[in-house]
Design a protein around this motif. Structure first.
Motif, short mmCIF file in Angstrom:
data_model
loop_
_atom_site.label_atom_id
_atom_site.label_comp_id
_atom_site.label_asym_id
_atom_site.label_seq_id
_atom_site.Cartn_x
_atom_site.Cartn_y
_atom_site.Cartn_z
N PHE A 35 48.00 45.95 47.33
CA PHE A 35 49.05 45.57 46.36
C PHE A 35 50.73 46.15 46.95
O PHE A 35 51.57 45.37 46.82
CB PHE A 35 48.74 45.28 44.90
CG PHE A 35 47.95 44.12 44.67
CD1 PHE A 35 48.73 42.93 44.30
CD2 PHE A 35 46.52 44.45 44.80
CE1 PHE A 35 47.87 41.87 43.95
CE2 PHE A 35 46.06 43.12 44.19
CZ PHE A 35 46.45 41.82 43.89
N CYS A 71 55.74 33.85 45.40
CA CYS A 71 54.98 35.46 45.22
C CYS A 71 54.01 35.44 44.12
O CYS A 71 52.96 36.17 44.45
CB CYS A 71 56.36 36.44 45.08
SG CYS A 71 57.36 36.61 46.19
N SER A 77 50.28 36.62 45.01
CA SER A 77 49.76 37.95 44.22
C SER A 77 48.51 37.36 43.62
O SER A 77 47.52 37.88 43.32
CB SER A 77 50.75 38.24 43.27
OG SER A 77 51.96 38.74 43.76
N TYR A 102 47.83 46.16 39.45
CA TYR A 102 48.13 45.50 40.67
C TYR A 102 49.64 44.97 40.76
O TYR A 102 50.50 45.23 41.57
CB TYR A 102 47.37 44.09 40.67
CG TYR A 102 46.03 44.30 41.02
CD1 TYR A 102 45.15 45.56 41.32
CD2 TYR A 102 45.00 43.14 40.78
CE1 TYR A 102 43.85 45.64 41.80
CE2 TYR A 102 43.76 43.31 41.00
CZ TYR A 102 43.28 44.36 41.57
OH TYR A 102 41.76 44.61 41.66
N VAL A 103 50.12 44.49 39.48
CA VAL A 103 51.72 44.07 39.57
C VAL A 103 52.54 45.22 39.51
O VAL A 103 53.46 45.24 40.12
CB VAL A 103 51.93 43.53 38.09
CG1 VAL A 103 53.60 43.13 37.77
CG2 VAL A 103 50.96 42.30 38.14
N GLU A 149 52.44 46.42 43.26
CA GLU A 149 53.15 45.49 44.16
C GLU A 149 54.93 45.87 43.72
O GLU A 149 55.58 45.70 44.60
CB GLU A 149 52.93 44.07 43.47
CG GLU A 149 53.41 43.07 44.37
CD GLU A 149 52.64 41.62 44.17
OE1 GLU A 149 52.27 40.85 44.95
OE2 GLU A 149 52.63 41.34 43.18
#
Length: 184
Positions: free
Chosen positions: A15, A54, A58, A74-75, A78
């Motif tokens: 990520f 995006c 994702s 994950y966010v 990223e």
């Protein structure tokens, strides 16, 4: 059930790399905006489409890498990858890109400045040569009448298709009058 720390770090790295790649693609979008001016509505629509894409990417990465689970970190990774890209490589690329596009615009403006008088004279000479052709066409078209009725023949006894004159002195083409003459 707990996950292996190496797989979690691999997912975070994936990520992080995705954030960098998305930042790079946003750099291309910024380059297009520098090259061609956009109004606020176009920028808004482009940004909405970009961030929607995006988000979808994702989600797909989370499903494939995260084995069907979506985790909040994950966010975070990223976003961390995108922020790191914009603060380091993105800033340098943006500077170089602006200089490159400014140089390209100057080059094309110089070429335009050199070629404009020559091209203008070329097209004006062509226009002067074909102007009589269009002038003749403009004179011929009103003479051609589609679905025109054939006039009745004039004889000694009758004269057809005399134009009617209104009280104001203007002629009317729509009235068909007949005048009878006596033989003398």
């Amino acid at each position: 059930m707990f996950e292996n720390i190496s797989s979690t770090l691999g997912q975070c790295g994936c990520f992080f790399a995705a954030g960098i790649v998305m930042g790079l693609f946003y750099e291309l979008l910024r380059a297009a905006r520098i090259l061609v001016r956009h109004n606020a509505a176009a920028v808004f629509i482009e940004d909405v489409l970009f961030f929607s894409a995006c988000g979808f990417i994702s989600f797909v990465i989370a499903l494939s890498v995260g084995i069907g689970y979506f985790r909040i970190y994950y966010v975070f990774f990223e976003a961390l990858g995108a922020i790191l890209y914009f603060l380091t490589l993105g800033r340098a690329l943006n500077f170089l890109l602006r200089k490159l596009i400014k140089g390209i615009k100057r080059f094309f403006y110089a070429v335009y400045k050199k070629m404009h008088p020559k091209m203008h004279n070329f097209f004006v000479s062509i226009a002067k040569k074909i102007k009589p052709l269009f002038g003749n066409i403009a004179e011929i078209i009103p003479k051609i009448s589609f679905n025109r009725r054939k006039d009745l023949p004039n004889t000694d006894d009758m004269v057809y298709n005399i134009k009617a004159v209104s009280g104001e002195g203007s002629e009317s083409n729509s009235a068909i009058k007949a005048q009878i003459r006596k033989k003398t």
